[in-house]
Design a protein around this motif. Structure first.
Motif, PDB file in Angstrom:
ATOM      1  N   GLU A 168      24.813   8.874  31.619  1.00  0.00           N
ATOM      2  CA  GLU A 168      24.569   8.431  30.209  1.00  0.00           C
ATOM      3  C   GLU A 168      24.195   9.398  29.353  1.00  0.00           C
ATOM      4  O   GLU A 168      23.936   9.511  28.140  1.00  0.00           O
ATOM      5  CB  GLU A 168      23.752   6.995  30.319  1.00  0.00           C
ATOM      6  CG  GLU A 168      24.346   5.796  30.950  1.00  0.00           C
ATOM      7  CD  GLU A 168      25.787   5.439  30.249  1.00  0.00           C
ATOM      8  OE1 GLU A 168      25.857   5.350  29.156  1.00  0.00           O
ATOM      9  OE2 GLU A 168      26.628   5.160  31.256  1.00  0.00           O
ATOM     10  N   GLU A 169      23.395  10.260  29.908  1.00  0.00           N
ATOM     11  CA  GLU A 169      22.839  11.420  29.019  1.00  0.00           C
ATOM     12  C   GLU A 169      24.021  12.406  28.699  1.00  0.00           C
ATOM     13  O   GLU A 169      23.951  12.690  27.622  1.00  0.00           O
ATOM     14  CB  GLU A 169      21.702  12.198  30.086  1.00  0.00           C
ATOM     15  CG  GLU A 169      21.021  13.437  29.075  1.00  0.00           C
ATOM     16  CD  GLU A 169      20.164  13.967  30.150  1.00  0.00           C
ATOM     17  OE1 GLU A 169      19.952  15.182  30.085  1.00  0.00           O
ATOM     18  OE2 GLU A 169      18.982  13.272  30.797  1.00  0.00           O
ATOM     19  N   PRO A 210      26.532   9.841  26.017  1.00  0.00           N
ATOM     20  CA  PRO A 210      25.753   8.561  25.300  1.00  0.00           C
ATOM     21  C   PRO A 210      26.589   7.701  24.579  1.00  0.00           C
ATOM     22  O   PRO A 210      27.827   8.001  24.468  1.00  0.00           O
ATOM     23  CB  PRO A 210      24.867   9.354  24.246  1.00  0.00           C
ATOM     24  CG  PRO A 210      25.366  10.761  23.875  1.00  0.00           C
ATOM     25  CD  PRO A 210      26.036  11.026  25.242  1.00  0.00           C
TER      26      PRO A 210
END
Length: 82
Positions: free
Chosen positions: A31-32, A35
């Motif tokens: 997710e980082e 995003p």
């Protein structure tokens, strides 16, 4: 738009390389790197599916739970009247 696609491609390639090398990735790492808004829902699903198919374990760093995807969960058994 082309720049966004390029960054997304590079991020996905790096995630796969790390996942294949380590045998695992965390949901938070994914997710980082990608995003919300980076991929469509279908592209994100395909990414997670492809990682699992490559035998990369996807782990939630907070809970420690392994994400097997929704298909790995068996549906509740129907009660038997026999």
């Amino acid at each position: 738009m082309e720049n966004r696609i390029g960054k997304s491609y590079v991020a996905r390639k790096a995630l796969f390389a790390k996942g294949l090398k380590d045998g695992r990735l965390t949901v938070q790492e994914i997710e980082e790197a990608l995003p919300p808004g980076t991929l469509t829902a279908a592209e994100r699903w395909l990414l997670y599916y492809s990682l699992r198919a490559a035998q990369v374990e996807i782990i939630d760093e907070v809970t420690g739970q392994v994400d097997h995807g929704f298909m790995a969960e068996a549906p509740p058994a129907a009660p038997s009247n026999h």
